[in-house]
Design an enzyme around this catalytic site. Structure first.
Site, PDB file in Angstrom:
ATOM      1  N   HIS A   1      -0.620  -8.330  -5.575  1.00  0.00           N
ATOM      2  CA  HIS A   1      -1.764  -8.166  -4.669  1.00  0.00           C
ATOM      3  C   HIS A   1      -2.062  -6.694  -4.375  1.00  0.00           C
ATOM      4  CE1 HIS A   1       1.398  -8.013  -1.420  1.00  0.00           C
ATOM      5  NE2 HIS A   1       0.550  -7.144  -0.903  1.00  0.00           N
TER       6      HIS A   1
ATOM      7  N   ASP B   1       3.402 -13.060  -7.398  1.00  0.00           N
ATOM      8  CA  ASP B   1       2.951 -11.842  -6.723  1.00  0.00           C
ATOM      9  C   ASP B   1       3.724 -10.609  -7.197  1.00  0.00           C
ATOM     10  OD1 ASP B   1       1.346 -10.339  -5.046  1.00  0.00           O
ATOM     11  OD2 ASP B   1       2.673 -10.548  -3.322  1.00  0.00           O
TER      12      ASP B   1
ATOM     13  N   SER C   1       4.643  -3.438   1.053  1.00  0.00           N
ATOM     14  CA  SER C   1       4.516  -4.359  -0.079  1.00  0.00           C
ATOM     15  C   SER C   1       4.889  -3.681  -1.390  1.00  0.00           C
ATOM     16  CB  SER C   1       3.080  -4.885  -0.174  1.00  0.00           C
ATOM     17  OG  SER C   1       2.782  -5.731   0.895  1.00  0.00           O
TER      18      SER C   1
END
Length: 375
Positions: free
Chosen positions: A128, A158, A232
Site C-alpha cells: 500500500h 500487502d 508502514s
C-alpha cells in the site's frame, strides 16, 4: 499480758513497687518494641534495596540498556525511508489531454519505511506504500537518495519488493516468527511522520491474528510497540536484531497500543517469490465459504456456499452444502483457516479434504490449482 498490734511487714511496700516497676516496664516494652522492630526491618529493607539497586545499576539494567543501543546500531542502517509519488489527474487534465494541451497535474506523496534485506540493494516494504506510484525514491541512513525500481508486489499480503542501484549495503537478517510467543520483547523501527529511524519498544501482544484489514489471506502479529503513520514497511525485530515482522497497520488513525505486522515467515517467503517470479502464486480450488450455522452437531468446520463451474473443486466432486472439517489431517475450525491453508498449498499438489455430506463423513482428494492474480 496485753497483745501488741502487729507491725506492717517491711517487705510489702517493696513488693508493690517492684510489681509496679515490672508492669511499667512491660507497658513501655509493648509501646516501644513494635517501633524498634519496625526500624530494624526498615533498615534491613533499605540495605537490601540499596544492594539490588547497586547490582542493577552495575550489571542488569546496564545490560538491558546496552541491548537497546546495540539493536539500533545493528538494524538502524538497514532501515530506509520510502518516498512514493503519484500524479493526481483531474477532469480538467483529462480534457486538456484530449485536446493535446499539456497540463501540470498535482502530485500526492507518501512517506513510509522499508528495510534492506540484501546487501545488493533489495528492499522490502508494504504494497500500500508504493501501489500505483509513478516514482519511488529511497533515502538511506548514510544520507544518499536513490531512485528505486519496483520488482514486484502482492496486494493480498500487502508486500512489495524494491531494488536500488547500490551494493555493499547494511542488510538486516530474517528471523523466525513461527517460534514467537506472546510476551516476547520486540522493537519497531521506521519513519513515523517523516522522523528518520524512530525506535519504539514493546512486546508481542498476540499471534495469528486474522481478519485484520479484512484480509483473508494473512495472519498478523500484534504488538503494543508504538506504530504510527509512516512506520508502514519498517521492520519489527527481536532481541537478536532479526526481522520477525514487517509493520503494516494500526487500529484507528493514530497509535492506540495496537499495531500489526506481517510475520517474517510470510514476508520472507513472499519476497523471495516476488524476486524469483515478479509475483506470488497461490493455491485455489474455486469455492466460496461461510461459517457453520447454529444448531448443527458439527462443532467446527466451513460450509461450502458455492462451487465455481470448471474449478478444481467442481472436478473433484465437492458440492454446495458440504462441510469441510479437515485439510490433510488438520482440523478446520473456521473458514479463514481453510482459506489460509488453500492459498499456501503448493500448486498442482493433491490434498485430502475431510467432508461431512448429509451427516456422513467422506474424504475428497483435490488437486490445487493456481489462483487468479488480484493485482
Amino acid at each position: 499480758m496485753p497483745s501488741q498490734p502487729a507491725s506492717p511487714s517491711p517487705w510489702q511496700p517493696t513488693s508493690r513497687t517492684a510489681i509496679l516497676a515490672v508492669g511499667l516496664a512491660i507497658l513501655v516494652a509493648l509501646l516501644v518494641w513494635p517501633s524498634f522492630v519496625g526500624r530494624i526491618q526498615y533498615a534491613r529493607t533499605r540495605a537490601e534495596l540499596a544492594a539490588i539497586r547497586d547490582a542493577a545499576g552495575q550489571a542488569e539494567l546496564a545490560a538491558v540498556g546496552k541491548l537497546f543501543t546495540t539493536l539500533v546500531r545493528v538494524v538502524g542502517p538497514a532501515v530506509v525511508q520510502v518516498e512514493a509519488t503519484r500524479r493526481i489527474r483531474t477532469l480538467a487534465d483529462e480534457i486538456n489531454a484530449l485536446r493535446g494541451v499539456d497540463s501540470s497535474s498535482s502530485t500526492d506523496e507518501t512517506l513510509a519505511s522499508g528495510v534492506i534485506v540484501d546487501a545488493s540493494g533489495v528492499i522490502v516494504t508494504n504494497y500500500h506504500v508504493v501501489a500505483q506510484a509513478d516514482a519511488i525514491r529511497v533515502n538511506l541512513a548514510d544520507g544518499r537518495e536513490l531512485d528505486a525500481e519496483l520488482v514486484g508486489s502482492d496486494a493480498a499480503s500487502d508486500l512489495a519488493v524494491l531494488r536500488i542501484d547500490a551494493d555493499n549495503l547494511v542488510a538486516a537478517e530474517w528471523g523466525d516468527s513461527s517460534g514467537l510467543e506472546v510476551g516476547e520483547m520486540v522493537w519497531a523501527i521506521g519513519n513515523p511522520f517523516g522522523l528518520d529511524r524512530t525506535v519504539t519498544y514493546g512486546i508481542v501482544s498476540g499471534t495469528g491474528r486474522r481478519g485484520v484489514l479484512e484480509n483473508p489471506f494473512q495472519e498478523f502479529l500484534q504488538t503494543d510497540a508504538a506504530v504510527n503513520p509512516g512506520n508502514s514497511g519498517g521492520p519489527l525485530v527481536d532481541v537478536h536484531g532479526s526481522i520477525v515482522g514487517i509493520t503494516t497497520a494500526i487500529v484507528g488513525r493514530d497509535f492506540r497500543g495496537i499495531g500489526f505486522a506481517i510475520p517474517s515467515a510470510t514476508a520472507r517467503k513472499v519476497s523471495a517469490e516476488i524476486l524469483a517470479r515478479g509475483h506470488v502464486e497461490r493455491g485455489y480450488i474455486g469455492i466460496a465459504l461461510r461459517g457453520l450455522p447454529q444448531g448443527l452437531d458439527t462443532p467446527a468446520g466451513a460450509v461450502v456456499l458455492r462451487v465455481e463451474p470448471g474449478s478444481p473443486a467442481a472436478r473433484s466432486g465437492l458440492a454446495e452444502g458440504d462441510i469441510v472439517v479437515g485439510f490433510d489431517g488438520r482440523l478446520i475450525a473456521e473458514p479463514a483457516v481453510l482459506v489460509l491453508l488453500l492459498t499456501r498449498a503448493p500448486i498442482d499438489t493433491v490434498v485430502q479434504l475431510d467432508v461431512i455430506r448429509d451427516g456422513s463423513p467422506l474424504t475428497i482428494p483435490i488437486r490445487i490449482g493456481r489462483r487468479p492474480s488480484d493485482d
